[in-house]
Design a protein around this motif. Structure first.
Motif, short mmCIF file in Angstrom:
data_model
loop_
_atom_site.label_atom_id
_atom_site.label_comp_id
_atom_site.label_asym_id
_atom_site.label_seq_id
_atom_site.Cartn_x
_atom_site.Cartn_y
_atom_site.Cartn_z
N THR A 155 -2.80 -7.09 6.04
CA THR A 155 -4.40 -7.54 6.13
C THR A 155 -4.90 -7.76 4.25
O THR A 155 -4.98 -6.56 3.33
CB THR A 155 -5.32 -6.72 6.97
OG1 THR A 155 -4.79 -6.70 7.70
CG2 THR A 155 -6.56 -7.62 7.36
N ASP A 178 -2.32 -12.61 7.29
CA ASP A 178 -3.22 -11.86 8.13
C ASP A 178 -4.19 -11.98 7.14
O ASP A 178 -4.10 -11.16 6.12
CB ASP A 178 -2.71 -10.72 8.32
CG ASP A 178 -4.14 -9.56 9.31
OD1 ASP A 178 -5.39 -10.53 9.29
OD2 ASP A 178 -4.26 -8.06 9.33
N LYS A 223 -3.23 -2.34 7.20
CA LYS A 223 -3.31 -3.66 8.06
C LYS A 223 -4.13 -3.60 8.58
O LYS A 223 -4.36 -2.12 10.11
CB LYS A 223 -1.89 -3.61 9.05
CG LYS A 223 -1.63 -4.41 10.20
CD LYS A 223 -1.61 -5.73 10.23
CE LYS A 223 -1.76 -6.56 10.80
NZ LYS A 223 -1.99 -7.90 10.97
#
Length: 234
Positions: free
Chosen positions: A172, A197, A231
């Motif tokens: 992310t 992401d 993440k």
């Protein structure tokens, strides 16, 4: 796209190489090109002189900050945090008006005189200033009210920003800003780098958290002994 990268450090070089490989017209900005090119020493982080980097990259142009940004459609700020506001203000609000300015600088103050310093392999951990009630990106936006400032890239090492596949995972990265179209431009750039992401944290206020994360990022990196990704699990 015509893109200006402000700064000549290791992070700026990562973006210059990646953007050139993607077909963009890249200009690198520095305070004084002659001074930058005259340096022959490796910096404290082991980065080679910029002249060595530039010599093998004929597609790059090195110009003073104002000239580099004048013709750019998008600007990436990699000027060190202690000097970023002054350097960007000197370019001028009129020059930067209406342009997307992606800021990845961390507001570090090096060699801080503090009661309980944090020792690291490269010296004392820098202090963050501003912190809590302000951010570097917000300071830049106030200094340049007609620019469209986006905080992005700052929660990863720049080597990872330009190559998220380094770890082979769907990790992310974050963006924050007050201009939806500018955040979309940053998001589009990140997607071209390979990110899937991308989490929009909202208004530019969120840059405070993104910048303050720098210390946690360093702590994890020291524990792991290298670069990594994070993440967010929803």
């Amino acid at each position: 796209m015509k893109i200006a990268i402000l700064g000549t450090g290791a992070g700026a070089r990562c973006h210059a190489d990646k953007l050139t490989s993607l077909g963009h017209e890249v200009t690198v900005g520095t305070r004084d090109p002659q001074t930058t090119l005259a340096r022959t020493e490796t910096d404290p982080m082991g980065t080679a002189p910029f002249a060595e980097f530039l010599s093998g990259r004929k597609g790059l142009t090195l110009l003073p900050f104002a000239e580099a940004t004048a013709g750019a459609e998008l600007i990436i700020n990699g000027i060190d945090g202690a000097n970023a506001v002054a350097a960007l203000t000197a370019i001028g609000n009129d020059v930067l008006a209406g342009k997307v300015l992606i800021d990845y600088a961390v507001p570090y103050r090096y060699n801080p005189d503090i009661p309980r310093p944090w020792p690291t392999p490269w010296g004392v951990m820098p202090a963050l200033d501003p912190v809590d009630s302000d951010s570097l990106s917000e300071q830049i936006q106030r200094a340049l009210p007609d620019a469209k400032v986006v905080k992005a890239f700052v929660t990863q090492e720049q080597e990872t920003v330009v190559d998220p596949a380094e770890f082979g995972g769907d990790h992310t990265i974050f963006v924050a800003g007050d201009h939806p179209e500018a955040k979309q431009a940053a998001t589009d750039l990140l997607r071209s780098y390979g990110w899937t992401d991308i989490l929009d944290l909202g208004a530019l206020y969120a840059a405070r958290g993104m910048e303050m994360y720098a210390h946690m990022h360093c702590a994890i990196g020291l524990a792991l002994g290298g670069r990594f990704g994070v993440k967010v699990i929803r």
